[in-house]
Design a protein around this motif. Structure first.
Motif, PDB file in Angstrom:
ATOM      1  N   PRO B  75      -7.698 -18.425  -7.608  1.00 40.38           N
ATOM      2  CA  PRO B  75      -6.472 -18.370  -6.807  1.00 40.38           C
ATOM      3  C   PRO B  75      -5.905 -16.954  -6.776  1.00 40.38           C
ATOM      4  O   PRO B  75      -5.804 -16.303  -7.807  1.00 40.38           O
ATOM      5  CB  PRO B  75      -5.517 -19.322  -7.526  1.00 40.38           C
ATOM      6  N   VAL B  76      -5.552 -16.503  -5.579  1.00 43.09           N
ATOM      7  CA  VAL B  76      -4.978 -15.169  -5.412  1.00 43.09           C
ATOM      8  C   VAL B  76      -3.699 -15.291  -4.596  1.00 43.09           C
ATOM      9  O   VAL B  76      -3.703 -15.918  -3.529  1.00 43.09           O
ATOM     10  CB  VAL B  76      -5.962 -14.222  -4.690  1.00 43.09           C
ATOM     11  N   ALA B  77      -2.613 -14.733  -5.114  1.00 38.45           N
ATOM     12  CA  ALA B  77      -1.333 -14.784  -4.388  1.00 38.45           C
ATOM     13  C   ALA B  77      -1.133 -13.472  -3.649  1.00 38.45           C
ATOM     14  O   ALA B  77      -1.170 -12.405  -4.252  1.00 38.45           O
ATOM     15  CB  ALA B  77      -0.187 -15.023  -5.357  1.00 38.45           C
ATOM     16  N   ASP B  78      -0.949 -13.578  -2.352  1.00 40.68           N
ATOM     17  CA  ASP B  78      -0.614 -12.381  -1.571  1.00 40.68           C
ATOM     18  C   ASP B  78       0.899 -12.374  -1.423  1.00 40.68           C
ATOM     19  O   ASP B  78       1.455 -12.810  -0.416  1.00 40.68           O
ATOM     20  CB  ASP B  78      -1.307 -12.427  -0.213  1.00 40.68           C
ATOM     21  N   LEU B  79       1.562 -11.898  -2.482  1.00 38.94           N
ATOM     22  CA  LEU B  79       3.016 -11.987  -2.595  1.00 38.94           C
ATOM     23  C   LEU B  79       3.718 -11.592  -1.296  1.00 38.94           C
ATOM     24  O   LEU B  79       3.644 -10.447  -0.866  1.00 38.94           O
ATOM     25  CB  LEU B  79       3.470 -11.061  -3.733  1.00 38.94           C
ATOM     26  N   PRO B  80       4.376 -12.538  -0.644  1.00 40.74           N
ATOM     27  CA  PRO B  80       5.023 -12.198   0.629  1.00 40.74           C
ATOM     28  C   PRO B  80       6.295 -11.383   0.383  1.00 40.74           C
ATOM     29  O   PRO B  80       7.088 -11.717  -0.505  1.00 40.74           O
ATOM     30  CB  PRO B  80       5.381 -13.556   1.238  1.00 40.74           C
ATOM     31  N   TYR B  97       9.374 -13.458 -11.504  1.00 44.71           N
ATOM     32  CA  TYR B  97       8.447 -14.420 -10.889  1.00 44.71           C
ATOM     33  C   TYR B  97       7.140 -14.387 -11.649  1.00 44.71           C
ATOM     34  O   TYR B  97       6.806 -13.395 -12.303  1.00 44.71           O
ATOM     35  CB  TYR B  97       8.247 -14.143  -9.396  1.00 44.71           C
ATOM     36  N   THR B 106      -1.604 -16.155 -16.730  1.00 42.95           N
ATOM     37  CA  THR B 106      -0.791 -15.525 -15.700  1.00 42.95           C
ATOM     38  C   THR B 106      -1.713 -14.939 -14.637  1.00 42.95           C
ATOM     39  O   THR B 106      -2.575 -14.118 -14.937  1.00 42.95           O
ATOM     40  CB  THR B 106       0.061 -14.416 -16.303  1.00 42.95           C
ATOM     41  N   LEU B 107      -1.545 -15.382 -13.425  1.00 47.24           N
ATOM     42  CA  LEU B 107      -2.344 -14.842 -12.330  1.00 47.24           C
ATOM     43  C   LEU B 107      -1.715 -13.559 -11.817  1.00 47.24           C
ATOM     44  O   LEU B 107      -2.374 -12.588 -11.553  1.00 47.24           O
ATOM     45  CB  LEU B 107      -2.457 -15.871 -11.202  1.00 47.24           C
ATOM     46  N   THR B 108      -0.400 -13.605 -11.653  1.00 50.76           N
ATOM     47  CA  THR B 108       0.305 -12.386 -11.271  1.00 50.76           C
ATOM     48  C   THR B 108       1.768 -12.534 -11.660  1.00 50.76           C
ATOM     49  O   THR B 108       2.211 -13.624 -12.024  1.00 50.76           O
ATOM     50  CB  THR B 108       0.143 -12.095  -9.762  1.00 50.76           C
ATOM     51  N   GLY B 109       2.497 -11.446 -11.596  1.00 51.05           N
ATOM     52  CA  GLY B 109       3.898 -11.478 -12.003  1.00 51.05           C
ATOM     53  C   GLY B 109       4.036 -11.196 -13.475  1.00 51.05           C
ATOM     54  O   GLY B 109       3.101 -10.751 -14.134  1.00 51.05           O
ATOM     55  N   ASN B 111       4.717 -11.829 -17.615  1.00 56.70           N
ATOM     56  CA  ASN B 111       4.051 -12.721 -18.562  1.00 56.70           C
ATOM     57  C   ASN B 111       4.998 -13.749 -19.163  1.00 56.70           C
ATOM     58  O   ASN B 111       4.583 -14.604 -19.909  1.00 56.70           O
ATOM     59  CB  ASN B 111       3.419 -11.886 -19.664  1.00 56.70           C
TER      60      ASN B 111
END
Lengths: 351, 475
Positions: B75-80, B97, B106-109, B111
């Motif tokens: 899963p990859v978030a393209d942070l809008p 976030y 944690t994928l992104t944002g 920790n």
């Protein structure tokens, strides 16, 4: 009052351990009050501004440390959690890093009428405050590119790069955004501004534009004629150089001009926070703005119908300030950054 | 109205100004209302701020969650940017976030913070980030795609400054409205007090502007509530007026009625002094003596009349038996033989004759009637009590010719119509008996009645009838 620079020494440290690039002391050695400033701004550029500030404050001495932006941010973040020799004022052109520090709660608020009067894009929570006005500009080699031929906007640049046999092919440079935080910030802001960004990136890729580091090297290369045009150069550096190098032409893109405001913040554990606040107020005052203008840190962008500014551009209405605020956090997002770099690297390869 | 201030326990409150009372009442209302409104506004404001900013959080979290795609099995978030712009609407709040994969990685944002156990796909909770409380929303998104399945949780939160600012803003607005209302109420109350007290000021001005001798009734238009006060003032005034009239009458009557007999007495005494013949002098002295006796009776009666008239105004009424009045009056004439020889008789029923009145005045009136009958009428004199036309009555009869109707009327009215010609004639002709009858008449009048006189074949009756429940007269 005449303030002498007491010490000016320069270290170039190859060590990856964070350390300052240069230090300087301003004001009398035995001053009653001392303040520590850590900044990414070159001492030669910012020194005169500080001297003007100290003119009215004989009892104050400033210790100035010049840092790389990533190191400075990392040091400030570490000291935020663990303490240490905390700076009283941190000024950085890496405004996204500064915003992140504020979002982590590492800054303290400075409330003053001058701060309150600022445009909201230059103030977040009264904790990170934009003190300069520096456009991202196009520079070109005046000997090799005529004024008529020199691009005035991104559209002009795209048009120049379009022909198969364009002499600009391979001779347009911009920042290597993986290596330069400022280049990344400008590119990322471009991607938010307009869909010109995609076309520009495509044109760069097709014409084998060069992504390289860093401001000084790019400007040198343009002056020497290695590159004809460089895109998204920090206007303050370009204008300072152009002032003494007639080969350099500087233009603010008329379609829109990104405006960077170097961000100052007072760390939450600063010992001389009041002095730091008074320096911020000075920088925002008329006298401070005059000193910053003299140092090319406040650049007025002229326009076709407007007043003559420091350089040719699209006038006040074309300016797009990079807002200090949580939106900048997006540029720092791990996955967002990776996606953006992937897109960039798909088009541009390092030289 | 003066009685209230006489009560010691109430006096402090009684003296409290109306403005102060109203101010106190309004103050209590405003303070209580202010507290109620403030509490309600705070609750409402917090609720509203919570709802508003929770929606921002959900909106941002949903946008981030929707931006997650599966790229190469991860899963990859393209942070809008819009998600952050949405959060930036809470201008002063720091943002946190975090996008967390199924294995809590944690994928992104950032920790932190950690995700609490969740029951719903959207849930809110509180945590703290660098010592500042934050409100967070956790949004879960379930993936079941080729190469990837699992739940990705998006956490979005921000600090509480904007919420609190909005809540306080709502409270401030509510209190602002309350303050305006308070000012309005105070002004209104001030006007109410001013206008309510205006008639009292009118009365005050009317009384102050009066000639000191002017005791005529006030004629002022006042609100219905104040009618009673004006009426009380007027009644008080009329009482003063009556007292003044009595005094005036007494003085002028006394002057007039005493002057003539005293002059005569003086003349007779003078004559007696100059009379050389001892026998005649003795005779003359005897007349002087008789005159002096008559004069003393006259003085007596005049003082009695003044007293009686004063009593009718000053004394309170009581329920009494009219027969007892007759007995008391008759007994005062008892010289040991007047009843034995039948000169004076009493005639009364067996039952009580209850009336409301002043005992002493009635006795005095009856005594005067008896005295008049004994002096001028023909014995036997009889004191009657009984009912006439169902009213309790008391009358005195004798066997003489009595007075005619006109004389009775003139006697009854002599004190009200002082200038009537002939009054002094009656007074002097009857040696003061006119005063006696006039006392009786005044008493009857004070009891909202009047004297009646009747000439029968061989007897004359004079007396009065009393109503058991007289219309409200002087107190």
């Amino acid at each position: 009052m005449r303030v002498a620079i007491l010490v000016l020494s320069l270290w170039i440290l190859t060590s990856s351990v964070s350390a300052q690039e240069a230090i300087a002391d301003f004001g009398p050695a035995g001053a009653a009050q001392r303040m520590l400033i850590r900044s990414t701004t070159d001492i030669e550029v910012f020194g005169p501004v500080l001297e003007t500030f100290l003119d009215d404050r004989p009892g104050l001495a400033i210790h100035y440390e010049q840092w790389g932006s990533n190191d400075l941010s990392a040091l400030t973040a570490t000291q935020c959690e663990q303490g240490g020799e905390v700076a009283d004022l941190v000024i950085s052109s890496a405004v996204d890093l500064q915003v992140e520090l504020v979002n982590r709660g590492c800054a303290r608020a400075h409330l003053s009428p001058l701060v309150a009067a600022l445009n909201p894009s230059r103030n977040w929570r009264n904790e990170v405050i934009g003190i300069t006005e520096e456009p991202a500009v196009l520079i070109y080699n005046k000997d090799l590119v005529s004024d008529r031929e020199a691009p005035a906007s991104r559209f002009d640049l795209i048009d120049l790069l379009r022909p198969e046999e364009s002499r600009f092919a391979g001779r347009v440079a911009t920042y290597d955004i993986e290596a330069s935080g400022l280049g990344y910030l400008f590119a990322f802001s471009d991607s938010l501004q307009a869909n010109t960004f995609g076309r520009l990136l495509e044109a760069f890729g097709r014409s084998r534009a060069v992504a390289t580091c860093c401001s000084a090297e790019i400007i040198d290369a343009v002056a020497e004629g290695k590159y004809l045009v460089a895109y998204n150069v920090l206007g303050s550096y370009a204008l300072a150089r152009a002032a003494r190098d007639p080969r350099i032409g500087v233009r603010a893109p008329t379609d829109y001009t990104l405006m960077l405001s170097r961000a100052a913040l007072i760390p939450k554990d600063a010992s001389a926070a009041l002095l730091a606040g008074s320096l911020i107020d000075f920088l925002l005052s008329t006298a401070g703005r005059r000193a910053l203008t003299a140092a090319h840190l406040i650049v007025e962008v002229g326009g076709p119908d407007d007043i003559e500014g420091d350089l040719f551009g699209g006038g006040a209405s074309s300016l797009r300030p990079i807002p200090l605020g949580p939106v900048l956090l997006a540029s720092m997002d791990r996955q967002k950054r990776k996606l953006f770099l992937d897109q960039w690297n798909d088009n541009l390869a390092a030289p | 109205m003066t009685k209230l201030s006489a009560l010691p326990t109430l006096s402090r409150f009684a003296h409290l100004s109306l403005s102060l009372r109203l101010s106190l009442a309004i103050g209590v209302i405003l303070v209580a209302g202010g507290i109620v409104v403030a509490v309600a506004a705070l609750a409402y404001g917090q609720q509203a701020a919570q709802t508003t900013f929770d929606r921002l959080l959900i909106g941002a979290a949903n946008q981030i969650s929707a931006s997650i795609t599966i790229v190469d099995g991860a899963p990859v978030a393209d942070l809008p940017i819009t998600a952050l712009e949405l959060l930036a609407l809470a201008r002063d709040d720091r943002i946190v976030y975090r996008v967390v994969g199924p294995d809590n990685e944690t994928l992104t944002g950032s920790n932190s913070p950690t995700i609490p156990p969740l029951n719903d796909d959207i849930s809110f909770f509180y945590d703290s980030v660098s010592n500042e409380p934050v409100r967070l929303v956790a949004v879960r998104r379930h993936f079941a795609e080729r190469g990837y399945s699992g739940t990705v949780t998006t956490l979005v939160g921000h600090t509480l400054r904007s919420r609190e600012a909005l809540a306080w803003e709502i409270v401030r607005s509510a209190l602002g409205v309350l303050a305006i209302a308070a000012v309005f109420m105070v002004v209104l109350a001030g006007f109410a007090v001013w206008s309510a007290l205006a008639p009292l000021r009118r009365i005050e001005r009317a009384l102050l502007a009066r000639d000191p001798k002017d005791v005529s009734p006030l004629d002022i238009a006042v609100p219905r509530e104040l009618d009673a006060i004006v009426e009380a003032i007027n009644r008080f005034m009329s009482r003063i007026k009556r007292q003044m009239d009595v005094l005036q009458n007494l003085i002028s009557d006394s002057a007039h009625q005493l002057r003539t007999p005293i002059t005569a007495l003086r003349a007779q005494a003078q004559l007696a002094l100059e009379e050389p013949d001892p026998a005649r002098r003795t005779e003359m002295l005897d007349r002087v003596h008789q005159r002096a006796v008559g004069l003393s009776r006259l003085t007596d009666q005049m003082l009695n009349r003044a007293m009686v008239i004063h009593r009718t105004d000053a004394s309170s009424r009581e329920t009494l038996d009219l027969r007892k009045v007759a007995i008391a009056a008759a007994e005062s004439f008892d010289d040991g033989k007047i009843f034995e020889n039948g000169t004076l008789r009493l005639e009364m029923p067996d039952d009580e004759l209850p009336v409301r009145g002043d005992f002493m005045s009635l006795v005095e009136a009856t005594k005067n009637l008896i005295s008049n009958a004994l002096t001028h009428g023909v014995a036997p004199v009889c004191v009657h009590t009984g009912r006439r036309e169902d009213l309790p009555c008391l009358w005195v009869s004798d066997q003489g010719a009595g007075l005619d109707e006109n004389q009775v009327k003139s006697i009854g009215g002599r004190f009200a119509r002082k200038d009537m010609p002939g009054q002094s004639r009656i007074a002097s002709a009857t040696h003061g008996s006119g005063i006696g009858l006039s006392i009786a008449a005044a008493v009857a009048q004070a009891h909202t009645s009047e004297l009646f006189a009747k000439q029968l074949n061989s007897s004359f009756e004079i007396g009065f009838c009393l109503d058991m429940h007289p219309k409200k007269g002087p107190e």
